[in-house]
Scaffold this active site. Structure first.
Site, short mmCIF file in Angstrom:
data_model
loop_
_atom_site.label_atom_id
_atom_site.label_comp_id
_atom_site.label_asym_id
_atom_site.label_seq_id
_atom_site.Cartn_x
_atom_site.Cartn_y
_atom_site.Cartn_z
N LYS A 199 7.75 30.82 -30.46
CA LYS A 199 7.75 30.70 -31.91
C LYS A 199 6.78 29.58 -32.28
O LYS A 199 7.08 28.39 -32.15
CB LYS A 199 9.16 30.36 -32.40
CG LYS A 199 9.50 30.84 -33.81
CD LYS A 199 8.67 30.23 -34.90
CE LYS A 199 9.18 28.88 -35.34
NZ LYS A 199 8.27 28.25 -36.35
N GLU A 274 11.12 17.92 -25.95
CA GLU A 274 10.04 16.92 -25.98
C GLU A 274 9.92 16.48 -27.43
O GLU A 274 9.35 17.20 -28.25
CB GLU A 274 8.70 17.54 -25.54
CG GLU A 274 8.70 18.17 -24.18
CD GLU A 274 8.73 17.15 -23.07
OE1 GLU A 274 8.63 15.93 -23.34
OE2 GLU A 274 8.86 17.58 -21.91
N CYS A 308 2.95 12.93 -30.19
CA CYS A 308 4.31 12.50 -29.87
C CYS A 308 4.29 11.12 -29.24
O CYS A 308 5.16 10.31 -29.49
CB CYS A 308 4.99 13.52 -28.96
SG CYS A 308 4.05 13.94 -27.50
N GLU A 405 9.36 7.38 -36.86
CA GLU A 405 8.12 8.04 -36.46
C GLU A 405 7.36 8.46 -37.72
O GLU A 405 7.89 9.19 -38.55
CB GLU A 405 8.42 9.28 -35.60
CG GLU A 405 7.16 9.95 -35.13
CD GLU A 405 7.42 11.06 -34.12
OE1 GLU A 405 8.23 11.96 -34.42
OE2 GLU A 405 6.80 11.03 -33.05
#
Ligand code: NAI
Ligand code: MG
Length: 501
Positions: A199, A274, A308, A405
């Site tokens: 996806k 992750e 990330c 973040e």
């Protein structure tokens, strides 16, 4: 639906490759399920836009729950009854090698589609796409290394283990490396004999759909790879919650990671996550500053900060703090913010209006929290979701800009005095993905790398990668590890066999 030639020419400005334009014009961007391209069962489509000019690039099929049901059924059939898990490993590898060869002839259009769809610079997407064929070959090479073991016993019995594919794997990917993630994440799963449903992110579906066309030429049995475009709430959540999926591999935000874990409870899926980070990059006074400054800058500004493992908290030892802060601010101010097609550009647009709002919101927040804006800030006017590389200095680690973040080109500079303080501040975050250290003192580098709670520690060179090394995070940065044998472990189940002698 095909765009008119004029509007497409404007939206796709910068792309040169004939196949890129052919693909955008084709209008046949359905879901890839059971080896065929099909429209979504609801008939719904959604638009994907170019963040550099805010124009619509294409409409693509919007997969939902019913489409995920169809994809899972196809993947289940291929796994439970098809040849893929049962064929000789070398034959599975051959199909992946063939795909690698096919992709090799088409990397330029994958790069162009990613630049159009995500705003990532062509200078980044091109080498990334050129790396896909070797990543596929590397994955293929694991096909015959999905091994069990024999165990010492007495004379009464013999025992050994088999490592078998885990089954149907759901793979949900984000938008910050669309083609690479769409190709690489499923590749080892496939090598191990699993079947997959991918996806892609709703912001960047195009390269995955082009990849599906290439996959359809490679000779996989039908249903082995399925690609379902759509939204997170919809196709994504239906996949994560599906009882017919045996394992979920997810890259994205921590908040959605929690949804994936919840969805796994329904049938005890294996889960690999992750997630994000707020990685500390620690610069000691004895560092080679000539290298440390650009490395720290690129450690957070590469991919426009949409990484990330961005080293977004830069901890600098007090003695060199003023000098380092000035050099970093100058480096940031000198980075050219321009079209992702401009060969001199260092910073292109963020992926979407939502990310633009989020990142500029954090910049405003940093000012409100009392940090000092030493470079960057909002870029006003003009089309495209551009944000200048931004440096906040005199940041306190408890501030939200140092804890959350941001996923944009925003660095927080934090001073420290001692090694102990650097460890304490470095670890003072819910995340644990990466950590960087700059020092010429080997003992200190080793002490620091032991004490920092993070999945990767980079000494004098932030962001180095090795496909064989485990990739993943501590704490809220995820569960599990990817890469080489660690991926094989995730995408397989162990079975112990005992034989009475
Ligand atoms: P996201 O985590 O919402 O999206 C990533 C993927 O998950 C997409 O394919 C999305 O469709 C899917 N998804 C979303 N909600 C889902 C659900 N409930 N169930 C299943 N799948 C779902 O990330 P988003 O909203 O695009 O970005 C927000 C923030 O997430 C970023 O600002 C950044 O902090 C973080 N992020 C981290 C990434 C990483 O590489 N670790 C990549 C992308 C985002
Ligand atoms: Mg897009």
């Amino acid at each position: 639906m095909a765009e008119s030639d004029d509007s497409l020419a404007l939206a796709a400005e910068g792309a040169r490759n004939e196949n890129t334009l052919r693909f955008l014009k084709s209008g046949a961007r359905g879901l890839y399920i059971g080896g065929r391209f099909v429209p979504s069962l609801s008939g719904k489509t959604f638009e994907t836009i170019n963040p550099a000019n805010e124009r619509r690039l294409a409409m693509v099929a919007e997969g939902g729950e019913a489409d995920i049901d169809a994809a899972v059924a196809a993947a289940r059939k291929a796994f439970d009854h098809g040849p893929w898990p049962r064929m000789r490993p070398a034959d599975r590898a051959k199909v992946l090698y063939r795909l690698a060869d096919i992709v090799q002839a088409h990397t330029e259009e994958l790069a162009e589609l990613d630049t159009l769809d995500s705003g990532l610079m062509i200078s980044v997407t091109r080498p990334a796409a050129q790396g896909i064929p070797d990543a596929l070959r590397e994955a293929a090479s694991w096909a015959n290394k999905v091994q069990g073991e024999t165990y010492p016993t007495g004379t009464d019995h013999f025992s050994f283990s088999l490592r078998e594919p885990v089954g149907v794997c759901g793979i949900i990917i984000p938008w910050n490396g669309p083609a690479v993630l769409a190709a690489r994440k499923p590749a080892i799963a496939l090598a191990c004999g699993n079947t997959v449903i991918v996806k892609p992110a709703e912001q960047t579906p195009l390269s995955a759909l082009r990849l599906a066309e290439l996959i359809s030429e490679a000779g996989f049995p039908e249903g082995v790879i399925n690609i379902v475009t759509g939204f997170g709430l919809g196709a994504g959540s239906a996949l994560a919650n599906h009882p017919g999926v045996d394992a979920m591999s997810f890259t994205g935000s921590a908040a959605v990671g929690q949804e994936i874990v919840r969805g796994s409870a329904i049938n005890f899926k294996k889960v690999m996550l992750e997630l994000g980070g707020k990685s500390p990059h620690v610069i000691f006074a004895d560092a080679d500053l000539e290298r440390a400054v650009p490395n720290a800058a690129l450690g957070v500004f590469r991919n426009h900060g949409q990484m990330c493992f961005a080293g977004s908290r830069i901890l600098v030892q007090r003695e060199i703090y003023p000098e380092f802060a000035a050099a970093l601010a100058k480096f940031a101010a000198d980075m050219k913010v321009a079209s992702p097609w401009d060969p001199d550009a260092k910073i292109g647009p963020l992926v979407s209006a939502a990310q633009f709002e989020r990142v500029t919101g954090y910049i405003d927040l940093g000012v409100r929290e009392g940090a000092r804006l030493s470079a960057g800030g909002r870029l006003d006017g003009g089309k495209g979701y551009y944000v200048r590389p931004t440096v906040f200095s005199d940041v306190e680690n408890r501030m939200r800009i140092a804890q959350e973040e941001i996923f944009g080109p925003v660095a927080s500079l934090i001073p420290f005095d001692t090694e102990e303080e650097a460890v304490a501040k470095g670890n003072d975050t819910v995340y644990g993905l990466g950590a960087g250290i700059w020092t010429r003192d080997v003992g200190r580098a080793i002490r620091m790398s032991r004490q920092l709670r993070a999945g990767h520690v980079w000494i004098n060179g932030y962001g180095l990668r090795n496909e064989m090394a485990p990739f993943g995070g501590f704490k809220h940065s995820g569960i599990g590890r990817e890469g080489g044998k660690y991926s094989v472990e995730f995408y397989s189940e162990m079975k112990s066999v005992f034989i009475s002698v």
